[in-house]
Design a protein around this motif. Structure first.
Motif, PDB file in Angstrom:
ATOM      1  N   SER A  30       0.840  -1.203   0.000  1.00 53.80           N
ATOM      2  CA  SER A  30       0.000   0.000   0.000  1.00 53.80           C
ATOM      3  C   SER A  30       0.872   1.249   0.000  1.00 53.80           C
ATOM      4  CB  SER A  30      -0.934   0.005   1.209  1.00 53.80           C
ATOM      5  OG  SER A  30      -0.197   0.089   2.417  1.00 53.80           O
ATOM      6  N   TYR A  31       2.102   1.117   0.512  1.00 53.56           N
ATOM      7  CA  TYR A  31       3.048   2.239   0.488  1.00 53.56           C
ATOM      8  C   TYR A  31       3.258   2.749  -0.935  1.00 53.56           C
ATOM      9  CZ  TYR A  31       7.623   4.452   0.173  1.00 53.56           C
ATOM     10  OH  TYR A  31       8.649   5.312  -0.124  1.00 53.56           O
ATOM     11  N   LEU A  32       3.312   1.843  -1.895  1.00 52.75           N
ATOM     12  CA  LEU A  32       3.583   2.242  -3.276  1.00 52.75           C
ATOM     13  C   LEU A  32       2.481   3.109  -3.862  1.00 52.75           C
ATOM     14  CD1 LEU A  32       5.038  -1.144  -4.559  1.00 52.75           C
ATOM     15  CD2 LEU A  32       6.272   1.031  -4.439  1.00 52.75           C
ATOM     16  N   GLU A  33       1.278   3.018  -3.314  1.00 53.73           N
ATOM     17  CA  GLU A  33       0.190   3.860  -3.796  1.00 53.73           C
ATOM     18  C   GLU A  33       0.517   5.339  -3.600  1.00 53.73           C
ATOM     19  OE1 GLU A  33      -3.456   2.652  -1.937  1.00 53.73           O
ATOM     20  OE2 GLU A  33      -3.068   0.523  -2.328  1.00 53.73           O
ATOM     21  N   ASN A  34       1.268   5.642  -2.555  1.00 55.27           N
ATOM     22  CA  ASN A  34       1.676   7.026  -2.313  1.00 55.27           C
ATOM     23  C   ASN A  34       3.012   7.349  -2.988  1.00 55.27           C
ATOM     24  OD1 ASN A  34      -0.550   7.725  -0.613  1.00 55.27           O
ATOM     25  ND2 ASN A  34       0.388   6.570   1.041  1.00 55.27           N
ATOM     26  N   GLU A  35       3.936   6.389  -2.970  1.00 50.75           N
ATOM     27  CA  GLU A  35       5.259   6.654  -3.544  1.00 50.75           C
ATOM     28  C   GLU A  35       5.200   6.885  -5.045  1.00 50.75           C
ATOM     29  OE1 GLU A  35       9.458   4.689  -2.659  1.00 50.75           O
ATOM     30  OE2 GLU A  35       8.369   3.515  -4.155  1.00 50.75           O
ATOM     31  N   TYR A 227      14.748   4.789   4.292  1.00 52.71           N
ATOM     32  CA  TYR A 227      13.480   4.722   5.005  1.00 52.71           C
ATOM     33  C   TYR A 227      12.304   4.880   4.055  1.00 52.71           C
ATOM     34  CZ  TYR A 227      15.798   5.244   9.587  1.00 52.71           C
ATOM     35  OH  TYR A 227      16.553   5.063  10.707  1.00 52.71           O
ATOM     36  N   LEU A 228      11.250   4.136   4.326  1.00 48.77           N
ATOM     37  CA  LEU A 228       9.972   4.445   3.706  1.00 48.77           C
ATOM     38  C   LEU A 228       9.438   5.707   4.378  1.00 48.77           C
ATOM     39  CD1 LEU A 228       8.315   0.896   3.552  1.00 48.77           C
ATOM     40  CD2 LEU A 228       9.853   1.978   1.911  1.00 48.77           C
ATOM     41  N   GLY A 229       8.287   6.144   3.982  1.00 50.94           N
ATOM     42  CA  GLY A 229       7.726   7.352   4.579  1.00 50.94           C
ATOM     43  C   GLY A 229       6.245   7.442   4.290  1.00 50.94           C
ATOM     44  N   THR A 230       5.606   8.378   4.910  1.00 46.30           N
ATOM     45  CA  THR A 230       4.185   8.594   4.662  1.00 46.30           C
ATOM     46  C   THR A 230       3.971  10.025   4.183  1.00 46.30           C
ATOM     47  OG1 THR A 230       3.677   9.330   6.917  1.00 46.30           O
ATOM     48  CG2 THR A 230       3.591   6.971   6.483  1.00 46.30           C
ATOM     49  N   ARG A 231       2.907  10.208   3.470  1.00 47.74           N
ATOM     50  CA  ARG A 231       2.568  11.542   2.992  1.00 47.74           C
ATOM     51  C   ARG A 231       2.181  12.424   4.184  1.00 47.74           C
ATOM     52  NH1 ARG A 231      -2.979   9.298   0.286  1.00 47.74           N
ATOM     53  NH2 ARG A 231      -4.423   9.852   1.966  1.00 47.74           N
ATOM     54  N   GLU A 232       2.005  13.685   3.927  1.00 49.01           N
ATOM     55  CA  GLU A 232       1.652  14.634   4.997  1.00 49.01           C
ATOM     56  C   GLU A 232       0.382  14.176   5.701  1.00 49.01           C
ATOM     57  OE1 GLU A 232       2.226  17.820   7.453  1.00 49.01           O
ATOM     58  OE2 GLU A 232       3.521  17.302   5.755  1.00 49.01           O
ATOM     59  N   ARG A 409       9.215  11.569   6.243  1.00 48.74           N
ATOM     60  CA  ARG A 409       8.410  12.282   5.247  1.00 48.74           C
ATOM     61  C   ARG A 409       8.579  11.593   3.896  1.00 48.74           C
ATOM     62  NH1 ARG A 409       6.357  17.347   6.254  1.00 48.74           N
ATOM     63  NH2 ARG A 409       6.994  18.393   8.190  1.00 48.74           N
ATOM     64  N   LEU A 410       7.480  11.284   3.249  1.00 52.32           N
ATOM     65  CA  LEU A 410       7.507  10.551   1.994  1.00 52.32           C
ATOM     66  C   LEU A 410       8.346  11.260   0.933  1.00 52.32           C
ATOM     67  CD1 LEU A 410       6.388   8.186   0.281  1.00 52.32           C
ATOM     68  CD2 LEU A 410       4.477   9.677  -0.328  1.00 52.32           C
TER      69      LEU A 410
END
Length: 430
Positions: A30-35, A227-232, A409-410
């Protein structure tokens, strides 16, 4: 427009298991949906391959205009494993240079390890053969290859660099694809070969980087933490602690995540008179066990909200107040779920496994527990958090958000991946 040496178009081949056709089978992807939205801006064309997605499947998320999805159809059932292991044993006799080199790179003893290596190689070979047909058909000559896992798709990426010598291949490394003791035979195939063939190997934690360097020395120059990251995320660090205490968790409900153990901890707290509202996001085979453990709650409540798409999950975090995030896994890489919680300013109680301590500082933005903790230990950590004064609780919430801002941070972390791929000419030729 991204340009590489010789004014050639930059084409990225992204290899995953299910993305962008992920119906929840591989939660981490699911991380790739944002990356993908950020990563795609550095390339002219991207081919996103769900190697195990059924042929003809439809993407489950929106994709940028320059990203083409491909469902490769190379999934396999448990019945296929024995057949693949048998095929793998014969591969060195019937396959090309890349396969022979991979097998020659290591000596393996033990029937179990040999069978696993055969299964692993045959699984990779099936994907490589399918791509060998699809890439020419699509007219897609990759200049860069990115495997999301240091597993069979990384072996595919390594082999493809022989067919596409201009391609620069990198692979991320997480948990099951990184730590040998997480396999049933305590072995992962072709590690030295992959490290020699790939331009970079990018473990998602410093713990992972140290593990690779300790077990396969000599490749330190191409192994670096990414590191992976998440959007704001909505910054909710200024919200006061509530009563009742609102606890949230998010994971598949499978053995390694130990959700029933957390359920037992909530039951202990309820019996002591502490009122807890616990929400768990995710499902899996142990869901009914977790639900049953909460059947005797009197003051507290347990809500099992099921599996949600990432957008919906983050919407839940934005719309609701949570005081504490809890993760009691026996093993992890560095959980995205904890990054998401910290991004919202939610303190964390978690087991000190994998790279978890790289985001959770004990006593600062949460509490760390030993990997072998029981329900009493988890209950004690939650109770300890609940007993914090208003100022201490507020400080922990701010520290949780600060940990995310500093390292997770993504946008910033995707920039590091792009540099490793060498799209702008940096790192080229290394």
């Amino acid at each position: 427009m991204a340009i590489v040496a010789g004014d050639k178009k930059a084409r990225l081949l992204l290899l995953a298991r299910r993305f962008p056709f992920n119906h929840g089978e591989v939660a981490a992807e699911s991380y790739l949906e944002n990356e993908i939205g950020i990563l795609s801006t550095s390339f002219d064309e991207v081919l996103a391959v769900g190697t195990e997605a059924p042929s003809g499947d439809v993407p489950t998320c929106a994709l940028p205009g320059n990203v083409k999805p491909l469902a490769l159809g190379c999934g396999n059932s448990s019945k296929d494993k024995v057949l693949l292991a048998a095929k793998g044993a014969l591969l060195p006799l019937s396959s090309g240079k890349g396969v022979r080199e991979a097998y020659a790179s290591e000596s393996v003893r033990g029937i179990g390890k040999r069978a696993f290596r055969g299964y692993f190689a045959a699984r990779a070979k099936a994907k490589a053969d399918a791509l060998a047909e699809e890439l020419p058909r699509l007219g897609f000559d990759p200049t860069h290859i990115y495997s999301f896992w240091l597993y069979d798709t990384a072996l595919v990426a390594a082999w493809l660099t022989d067919a596409y010598p201009c391609a620069r291949a990198v692979a991320r490394a997480h948990g099951y694809d990184l730590y040998s003791d997480r396999t049933h035979v305590h072995y992962l195939p072709f590690r030295g070969y992959l490290l020699s063939k790939l331009a970079w190997v990018l473990p998602c934690s410093k713990d992972g980087e140290e593990y690779i360097n300790a077990n396969w020395p000599g490749h330190e120059g191409k192994v670096t933490t990414s590191y992976l990251g998440t959007r704001e995320m909505p910054d909710k660090s200024g919200e006061p602690m509530g009563r009742p205490l609102r606890v949230v968790s998010c994971s598949r409900v499978v053995d390694v995540k130990r959700v029933p153990l957390l359920a037992k901890a909530i039951t202990l707290l309820d019996a002591e008179g502490l009122c807890v509202e616990w929400t768990h996001y995710g499902d899996g085979p142990q869901l009914e066990e977790a639900r049953a453990a909460c059947s005797s709650l009197t003051r507290s409540t347990a809500r099992f909200a099921g599996a949600l798409q990432n957008d919906a999950l983050l919407g839940e975090y934005a719309a609701n107040h949570f005081d504490l995030f809890v993760n009691v896994s026996t093993s992890e890489g560095l959980p995205l779920s904890i990054m998401e919680a910290c991004g919202c300013g939610i303190p964390v109680v978690a087991t000190d496994v994998g790279g978890t301590h790289e985001i959770v500082a004990d006593g600062t933005n949460g509490f760390l527990l030993p990997s072998g903790c029981g329900p009493e230990d988890v209950a004690a950590a939650i109770r300890r958090f609940a007993s914090l004064g208003e100022a201490e609780g507020a400080c922990m919430r701010r520290a949780a958000r600060a940990a995310w801002e500093k390292g997770f941070r993504l946008e910033a972390n995707v920039e590091g991946l792009v540099r490793s791929l060498g799209v702008d000419g940096r790192n080229e030729g290394e």
